[in-house]
Design an enzyme around this catalytic site. Structure first.
Site, PDB file in Angstrom:
ATOM      1  N   ARG A  76       0.850  -1.191   0.000  1.00 48.34           N
ATOM      2  CA  ARG A  76       0.000   0.000   0.000  1.00 48.34           C
ATOM      3  C   ARG A  76       0.885   1.240   0.000  1.00 48.34           C
ATOM      4  NH1 ARG A  76      -2.689   2.948   4.913  1.00 48.34           N
ATOM      5  NH2 ARG A  76      -3.931   4.454   3.755  1.00 48.34           N
ATOM      6  N   HIS A 120      -3.004  10.866   1.120  1.00 47.85           N
ATOM      7  CA  HIS A 120      -2.418  10.643   2.452  1.00 47.85           C
ATOM      8  C   HIS A 120      -1.839  11.991   2.920  1.00 47.85           C
ATOM      9  CE1 HIS A 120      -0.936   7.227   5.200  1.00 47.85           C
ATOM     10  NE2 HIS A 120      -0.634   8.345   5.820  1.00 47.85           N
ATOM     11  N   GLU A 165      -7.430   8.285   6.686  1.00 52.96           N
ATOM     12  CA  GLU A 165      -7.696   8.859   7.999  1.00 52.96           C
ATOM     13  C   GLU A 165      -8.205  10.291   7.979  1.00 52.96           C
ATOM     14  OE1 GLU A 165      -4.122   8.347  10.342  1.00 52.96           O
ATOM     15  OE2 GLU A 165      -4.490   6.216  10.544  1.00 52.96           O
ATOM     16  N   ASN A 293      -7.263   1.264  10.127  1.00 45.80           N
ATOM     17  CA  ASN A 293      -5.951   1.542  10.733  1.00 45.80           C
ATOM     18  C   ASN A 293      -6.124   1.514  12.240  1.00 45.80           C
ATOM     19  OD1 ASN A 293      -5.122   2.079   8.136  1.00 45.80           O
ATOM     20  ND2 ASN A 293      -4.526   4.212   8.505  1.00 45.80           N
ATOM     21  N   TYR A 295      -3.730   1.402  16.066  1.00 46.71           N
ATOM     22  CA  TYR A 295      -2.461   1.310  16.780  1.00 46.71           C
ATOM     23  C   TYR A 295      -2.610   1.023  18.270  1.00 46.71           C
ATOM     24  CZ  TYR A 295      -0.222   2.958  12.559  1.00 46.71           C
ATOM     25  OH  TYR A 295       0.220   3.048  11.268  1.00 46.71           O
ATOM     26  N   GLU A 351      -3.423  -0.361   8.062  1.00 50.03           N
ATOM     27  CA  GLU A 351      -2.247  -0.006   8.866  1.00 50.03           C
ATOM     28  C   GLU A 351      -2.387  -0.613  10.253  1.00 50.03           C
ATOM     29  OE1 GLU A 351      -1.154   4.167   9.349  1.00 50.03           O
ATOM     30  OE2 GLU A 351      -1.676   4.533   7.249  1.00 50.03           O
TER      31      GLU A 351
HETATM   32  C1  BGC Z   1      -0.800   7.445   9.566  1.00 50.84           C
HETATM   33  C2  BGC Z   1       0.651   7.287   9.195  1.00 50.84           C
HETATM   34  C3  BGC Z   1       1.506   7.443  10.441  1.00 50.84           C
HETATM   35  C4  BGC Z   1       1.121   6.360  11.412  1.00 50.84           C
HETATM   36  C5  BGC Z   1       1.955   6.304  12.680  1.00 50.84           C
HETATM   37  C6  BGC Z   1      -1.195   6.778  10.853  1.00 50.84           C
HETATM   38  O1  BGC Z   1      -2.061   7.612  11.537  1.00 50.84           O
HETATM   39  O2  BGC Z   1      -1.626   7.065   8.500  1.00 50.84           O
HETATM   40  O3  BGC Z   1       0.952   8.227   8.196  1.00 50.84           O
HETATM   41  O4  BGC Z   1       2.861   7.389  10.142  1.00 50.84           O
HETATM   42  O5  BGC Z   1      -0.219   6.522  11.794  1.00 50.84           O
HETATM   43  O6  BGC Z   1       1.761   7.408  13.479  1.00 50.84           O
END
Ligand code: BGC
Length: 446
Positions: A76, A120, A165, A293, A295, A351
């Site tokens: 991607r 992006h 995002e 996405n 995290y 992501e």
């Molecule tokens: C974004 C990326 C960023 C990653 C880590 C995501 O919100 O799409 O561009 O590098 O998080 O922070």
């Protein structure tokens, strides 16, 4: 018992143009809002810029060879709008288009499926000068740019992502101002949100109109919301957090409009969403998949004194250098929630990854054990969500290589390939070897 992913599950990695390409002045590329933002004092940690980044623009073939060596099945990337349309609209820059043309061919030659993100965060500066996302016309310019890309690459690219995002580039770019274009204004934020979503809908319609085969969807930023305690007030606060964060960007795509709670909040602040008749139908143009996405998670507490009715509660888990909690269970939890909430859409994890700043040891090896542990945890959770019925078909690890982490400059490393930003040498980390093995086995040990 090994954890095996479904047959046909795809494994990939993700990057974004401004974070890796560099070569910002080359081949008639136009300026983007990130070029401008990086030149303003005190915006980016250590005064870093994306001028060189990973120099991917000049090392694209080497990078694609590395992807093949790691065994990636899909990749991607994003197109820099101002490379192909230096002013955002009008004259097309064939040299810029040629780069993406060669990238797509290089990927296909290695059997790696391209997944192309149209936006992006790097809006052409010329369009910012006309008002940027606060200007309704930007949605039309985006659809025209999208149509150009379908025309040029749609014979080979069959997986398209409209926006990456929208919550991040609208709120951080226009409300808190910590990202480009650095504005702090709630009224402009409301416009930016609505026009971005309109741009998404128009780009989906343009894709259908192009007659190209393939699939298109949007990628949202997510966090898994968890209550800080088990009172009914807190449970309600979690739903409000989901309204402001998740439903605001998923709801309209799935024909449910913006959450009433969010619309009321913006109206109470004299910052209404500029919705015209027909807009919500445009935004609800059917998509083929949902890009997720994720995290981490966020702990939520009720806060009746605030307009939104909720706030983030202090973290209770250990923190990563980005300040995110180490919460590997969050991926499976969020996927279960979003899958149930929106009728089990086809999902690509566009992501997921870990900030782990481990540097090479004396032998040159990068033993990024925190990343390895957390990645395995995320994947275990994802496997569980799939077992529970979520239709997840692909996973893109963020990121292929360490890169320009926006306002944090080069101080935060997310790559499975280490980047020496002096020499630009690329060194696969231990996590890259681990990921290759997961790909090879289509799974891992439980
Ligand atoms: C974004 C990326 C960023 C990653 C880590 C995501 O919100 O799409 O561009 O590098 O998080 O922070």
């Amino acid at each position: 018992m090994p954890l095996t992913f479904p047959d046909g599950f795809q494994w990939g990695a993700a990057t974004a143009a401004y974070q890796i390409e560099g070569a910002v002045q080359e081949d008639d590329r136009g300026l983007s809002i990130w070029d401008t933002f990086c030149r303003q004092p005190a915006r980016i940690q250590d005064g870093d810029t994306g001028d060189i980044a990973c120099d991917h623009y000049h090392r694209m073939e080497e990078d694609v060879a590395l992807m093949a060596e790691l065994g990636l099945q899909t990749y991607r990337f994003s197109v820099a709008w101002s490379r192909v349309l230096p002013f955002g609209k009008g004259a097309v820059n064939l040299k810029g288009l040629d780069f993406y043309d060669r990238l797509v061919d290089a990927l296909l030659a290695r059997g790696i499926q391209p997944a192309l993100t149209l936006y992006h965060w790097d809006l052409p500066q010329s369009l910012q000068d006309l008002g940027g996302w606060a200007n309704r016309d930007t949605a039309d310019y985006f659809a025209e740019y999208a149509a150009l890309m379908y025309d040029k690459l749609g014979d080979r690219v069959t997986r398209w992502i409209t926006l990456n995002e929208p919550i991040i580039f609208t709120t951080f770019g226009h409300r808190t101002g910590v990202m480009a274009p650095g504005i702090r204004d709630l009224g402009i934020t409301a416009k930016a949100v609505h026009h971005a979503m309109l741009a998404h809908g128009k780009a989906v319609q343009a894709f259908r109109g192009s007659g190209r085969a393939g699939e298109i969807g949007i990628t949202n930023a997510n966090t898994s919301f968890e209550p800080a305690d088990d009172t009914p007030e807190t449970a309600h606060a979690v739903e409000l957090a989901r309204d402001f964060d998740s439903r605001l960007f998923h709801g309209p795509v799935y024909g449910r409009g913006y959450p009433i709670s969010v619309l009321r909040y913006y109206e109470s602040k004299d910052a209404p969403f500029p919705i015209w008749p027909g807009d919500m139908e445009t935004i609800a143009a059917p998509t083929d998949f949902l890009g997720v996405n994720l995290y981490s998670r966020s702990l939520i507490a009720a806060d009746p004194g605030r307009g939104t009715g909720y706030r983030l509660a202090p973290p209770t888990l250990p923190l990563l250098p980005m300040g995110y909690e180490m919460a590997p269970h969050a991926l499976g939890d969020f996927v279960r929630w979003v899958s149930n909430e929106y009728g089990r859409p086809k999902i690509y994890i566009t992501e997921n990854g870990v900030c782990d700043n481990t540097e090479p040891d004396a032998t040159g090896a990068v033993n990024d054990t925190v990343r390895m542990d957390l990645l395995q945890g995320f994947l275990r959770g994802l496997h569980g969500a799939i077992a529970d019925g979520a239709d997840v078909r692909a996973y893109y690890l963020w990121s292929l290589m360490d890169n320009f982490e926006w306002a944090f400059g080069y101080s935060k490393r997310f790559g499975i390939v280490h980047m020496d930003f002096e020499t630009l040498a690329r060194t696969p980390k231990a996590s890259a070897r681990m990921y290759s093995e997961i790909i090879r086995r289509n799974g891992m040990e439980a």
